[in-house]
Design an enzyme around this catalytic site. Structure first.
Site, PDB file in Angstrom:
ATOM      1  N   TYR A  33       0.851  -1.195   0.000  1.00 54.93           N
ATOM      2  CA  TYR A  33       0.000   0.000   0.000  1.00 54.93           C
ATOM      3  C   TYR A  33       0.884   1.242   0.000  1.00 54.93           C
ATOM      4  O   TYR A  33       1.902   1.279   0.702  1.00 54.93           O
ATOM      5  CB  TYR A  33      -0.887   0.022   1.250  1.00 54.93           C
ATOM      6  N   GLU A  34       0.469   2.264  -0.743  1.00 51.78           N
ATOM      7  CA  GLU A  34       1.311   3.460  -0.863  1.00 51.78           C
ATOM      8  C   GLU A  34       1.528   4.150   0.475  1.00 51.78           C
ATOM      9  O   GLU A  34       2.467   4.926   0.646  1.00 51.78           O
ATOM     10  CB  GLU A  34       0.726   4.441  -1.879  1.00 51.78           C
ATOM     11  N   SER A  35       0.679   3.855   1.449  1.00 54.35           N
ATOM     12  CA  SER A  35       0.836   4.461   2.773  1.00 54.35           C
ATOM     13  C   SER A  35       2.087   3.958   3.490  1.00 54.35           C
ATOM     14  O   SER A  35       2.435   4.481   4.546  1.00 54.35           O
ATOM     15  CB  SER A  35      -0.406   4.189   3.617  1.00 54.35           C
ATOM     16  N   GLY A  36       2.767   2.944   2.937  1.00 51.61           N
ATOM     17  CA  GLY A  36       4.020   2.500   3.535  1.00 51.61           C
ATOM     18  C   GLY A  36       3.996   1.061   4.021  1.00 51.61           C
ATOM     19  O   GLY A  36       4.858   0.656   4.804  1.00 51.61           O
TER      20      GLY A  36
END
Lengths: 262, 305, 305, 262
Positions: free
Chosen positions: A50-53
């Site tokens: 996920y791009e959130s990390g």
């Protein structure tokens, strides 16, 4: 065979496209469910990024957004966004990324920035849009860097347009070897899954072609919702319907409240 | 070192001025709504607001007329839909026109990184073929001196003030953050002034027991505010969950300018501080939002004396 | 996913080949001597060795004739003095001439970072006015497209194999590392193949309990080796201390080519594996090197189900 | 007054130069002891930064190297070297850095790379050095980026040379406004502490000047060990001798085994 909804058909079709995939860059909503379904069926070693990390998430509930705390608890690794975009995505570690958009054109270019008013020039339309959409988020670099891009969008004439109002994330640009000649590292869009059919892209021209129609859908229904004269990819197939097991997993385990599959 | 602990009122009054470039960072997690509300209460004007994802807090601040410009990469109510107040400002100039400067996520991350590392630019593989460089002249390209190929670059971003919400800090501002780390470290190091807001103040020894967990060192911190539940309706990993009911509610009420202003009046202007806001919330909210426990396995740093 | 656990013998035999570019990283901490010794035992030749600080392990590997080239930023026995074997190779071509490619620390860090991030170059404020660019043509300058000022850049470094030593990993290679982090994450992500060597193999759930501590994800790992005390005579935070007696002893014995070769014969060639090396060491060593306990304060990630 | 060694004199003088300083980039050995002494005397808020990734160290013993585990245990923050060099040093957060070298010239330029043989050109001398020194480590960027550089070196004709064999870390280059005109962010060398005297740099020419002689040292002793005609900075002062308290702290607390102060 169990009755299924159009959303279930989309999700199942997207999940099957992940067969054998190791890493997928996930958006929330339909792609999230499709990826979790794939893990339980065709891609048991699939890791969700996920791009959130987050790498290797194991969400205990349906995430409310791309940054839900359930994506962190029990994940394999959680890092800064600099690391996520730099080491994972730009580092070439993402095999498949799911994207969507408000508009898509025949070469799989996506617009998530504006719906234009009547101003006429890109710069003026941008300055005073009819509808201000969310913008790129990570889509611009995802479209450029992921090894393959799979697109999920409902089929509609407003969405499948002859000419984008704004090009946010590059697909095959003007087609042919346009991506290669600009040195874009990823291969670009490979698949568009809709609620009525599946599109692939011509190997040479990179133009979108109808690859299969979902059960019960007529070719004319698809033509009618696409803003250009769309061709088929060889002999037209029918998309395989969801199996009972897939439907069971979706309804009992993945979206028991029916938020996305309804 | 002297304690930097102060109230939110003092922190905003001392460190956030009209016309400042301000970033309240936190990617879906640890968004300091308490600071945003205090900025609204103190009537700040002409701010340049930076945030990857403006989220509800900037929707509220822009509805309240605090900002003249927004620098961002994704304008959405995450998982819900649009940010209606910002859309009104951009599409119709209500309550006032809003200048925008737009990037992709990695572009924003890279701007903060360049700012934090004092670099004149930061390179990234993005923007090639996109229309974004046509509407943002700050996105440029340089040629690699090794293979001659062009690569996109963005310039540094150095906000006047960056506000970070975290789980715990000591009184000097040495801050432990866990869960999503977003772009907080880079934003804080890029800032001229940093306000850290935490759920708990702890003894320095708690911080020193796990130095790898210290994302922000006291060196760059100007004010420390203890503000439990200060990130509501967003969440703090291990402390409380996102209050999704409010995200849905905002989606409804913010579609209309009048109901938006009424909400700002009732929940921000008429409320003294975050403690009063927390009291005003349904008491059952905190129970509903409280997660179960899941502790990290122990880690031994060892004593080397 | 299938387990990637194997013996050090297998890991080196499968992943390190003659002529490879190899980096055993770890800045003073967690230096995998066990891997270096096994490379010597297996008689690898013509390696290009990369390391910020070659330390004793590369002094030994170069004395053993494994390498044709060294890419580095600091040639020292840390806190003690010179690396005599490497000096013999550079100054006198003994046992064989050694090509060198030299940077500053930040230059090496930046090369790994560019490699890990797949960037064509990485910018840093260094080298201006220094003679280093005169002897290393890979150090170049580009102009900022914003202010026209020049800034130094270095190209990516992408070793064939990177070997990382850490406290614990699961069987797939998800790795917790704490204490000094050095350049391990960047080096591992820059590598074509990664070997992780750990003090302890743990259940996946231990890793998942603290995902912020995972510096290296299974995704990039090719082999996992359990090798307790594999970093001796360097140290592993919380597990054992640096064996400084050995660093001093090496400073003496490595001044002479004959005694250097005798040491390699006795402690590497004639020894089957690290287990035998550990047995051969004075049993009191481990007691002497064992640190006291100092645990990190608990951290709750919360259950969100 | 307690008798003191030349090393103690150097350490005490270096520590006093840190009065009021908040952040110092520390090397091992003498600078490490000087910084720890300063924390206990003239700079109570001094935070120690080590290139190995440590901020706010509180070493419980004398560190054996710049990466000793005692620097990690009880530190305020431990980060990657990318962050240490990028966020702290390049970010302009380091007020004072200590450096040393095998050779220094009149403008404070340092050589830690090679001692030249007879080859004649820089490139050839580098390829076949008489003595191969450790190289830059972080010295090149520290010399460029730290706000101020303090140098600690024993005075000797071999070290204080008219012409460096190799310029590793830039001081004031050829003097005057050379640093500024190249855009180097830090102010460069401000102080050179030796075992016999202290040097400062002329405000205009940036040339090294003798500022004070340690007690019992004659000017001619200094002249004799410097490879160029060195001037004094106004009226020559005598360096203040260590106090009993400083000597006590050094011997009882900071280096009880006498490793560095002897």
């Amino acid at each position: 065979m169990t009755h299924y909804t159009r959303n279930e058909m989309m999700i199942v079709t997207a999940s099957r496209a992940l067969a054998g995939t190791r890493t997928v860059f996930v958006g929330v909503g339909l792609p999230n469910i499709a990826c979790n379904l794939a893990r339980r069926t065709v891609a048991p070693y699939l890791e969700l990024i996920y791009e959130s990390g987050v790498y290797g998430a194991r969400p205990a509930r349906l995430p409310l957004s791309i940054g839900d705390p359930t994506l962190v608890s029990d994940a394999l690794s959680v890092c800064s966004m600099q690391d996520l975009f730099g080491l994972y995505l730009q580092g070439g570690r993402v095999q498949v990324a799911f994207l969507g958009g408000a508009q898509i054109d025949r070469f799989g270019n996506l617009n998530t920035t504006i719906i234009a008013g009547a101003a006429g020039s890109l710069e003026e339309d941008y300055a005073r849009p009819k509808v201000r959409l969310p913008g790129s988020g990570g889509a611009c670099e995802i479209a450029i860097q992921a090894q393959k891009v799979f697109i999920i969008m409902r089929l509609s004439k407003r969405g499948f347009v002859d000419r984008l109002d704004f090009l946010t994330g590059p697909g095959h640009l003007h087609g042919g070897d346009a991506r290669d000649s600009l040195g874009l590292p990823g291969m670009g869009p490979q698949l568009v899954v809709t609620d009525k059919c599946v599109f692939v892209f011509d190997q040479e021209s990179k133009e979108m072609l109808i690859s299969s129609l979902h059960p019960g859908v007529e070719l004319s229904e698809v033509q009618q919702e696409v803003g250009w004269q769309v061709q088929t990819a060889g002999e037209l197939k029918q998309t395989a319907a969801p199996t009972d097991e897939e439907i069971h997993l979706l309804r009992e385990e993945l979206d028991p409240q029916g938020i996305h599959i309804g | 070192m002297a304690s930097k602990v102060m109230s939110m009122q003092e922190a905003i009054a001392s460190h956030v001025h009209d016309g400042d470039m301000v970033a309240i960072e936190g990617f879906t997690a640890c968004i300091c709504f308490a600071a945003g509300h205090e900025i609204i209460r103190q009537g700040r004007r002409d701010l340049v607001l930076c945030r990857m994802t403006p989220d509800l807090i900037y929707d509220q601040m822009i509805a309240a007329g605090c900002a003249r410009k927004l620098i961002f990469s994704y304008l959405g109510n995450p998982g819900v839909g649009s940010l209606h107040a910002i859309r009104r400002a951009v599409e119709k100039g209500i309550p006032a026109p809003l200048e925008i400067e737009e990037y992709s996520h990695f572009g924003m991350v890279s701007r903060y990184t360049a700012g934090a590392h004092r670099l004149p630019f930061y390179p990234l593989h993005s923007y090639t073929g996109s229309d974004l460089p046509r509407v943002n002249p700050k996105i440029r390209f340089v040629e690699s001196p090794y293979d001659g190929e062009p690569i996109a670059v963005v310039p540094p971003l150095n906000p006047d003030v960056v506000i970070i919400h975290a789980q715990r800090a000591d009184r000097e501002g040495n801050t432990h953050l866990w869960g999503l780390l977003g772009v907080q470290k880079e934003a804080a190091f890029a800032a001229r002034r940093v306000i850290v807001v935490v759920e708990e103040l702890v003894e320095e020894q708690v911080i020193r027991s796990d130095p790898n967990r210290t994302i922000i060192p006291s060196l760059i911190v100007d004010a420390v505010v203890k503000e439990p539940f200060g990130a509501h309706p967003s969440y703090v990993q291990g402390y409380y969950d996102r209050d999704n009911q409010f995200y849905l509610q905002w989606d409804e009420l913010s579609r209309d300018e009048t109901s938006t202003q009424a909400w700002l009046e009732e929940w921000i202007i008429a409320v003294k501080d975050r403690a009063e806001y927390v009291q005003k919330l349904d008491a059952s909210a905190w129970k509903r939002l409280s997660p179960g426990e899941a502790f990290a396995e122990p880690v031994n740093y060892g004593r080397y004396a």
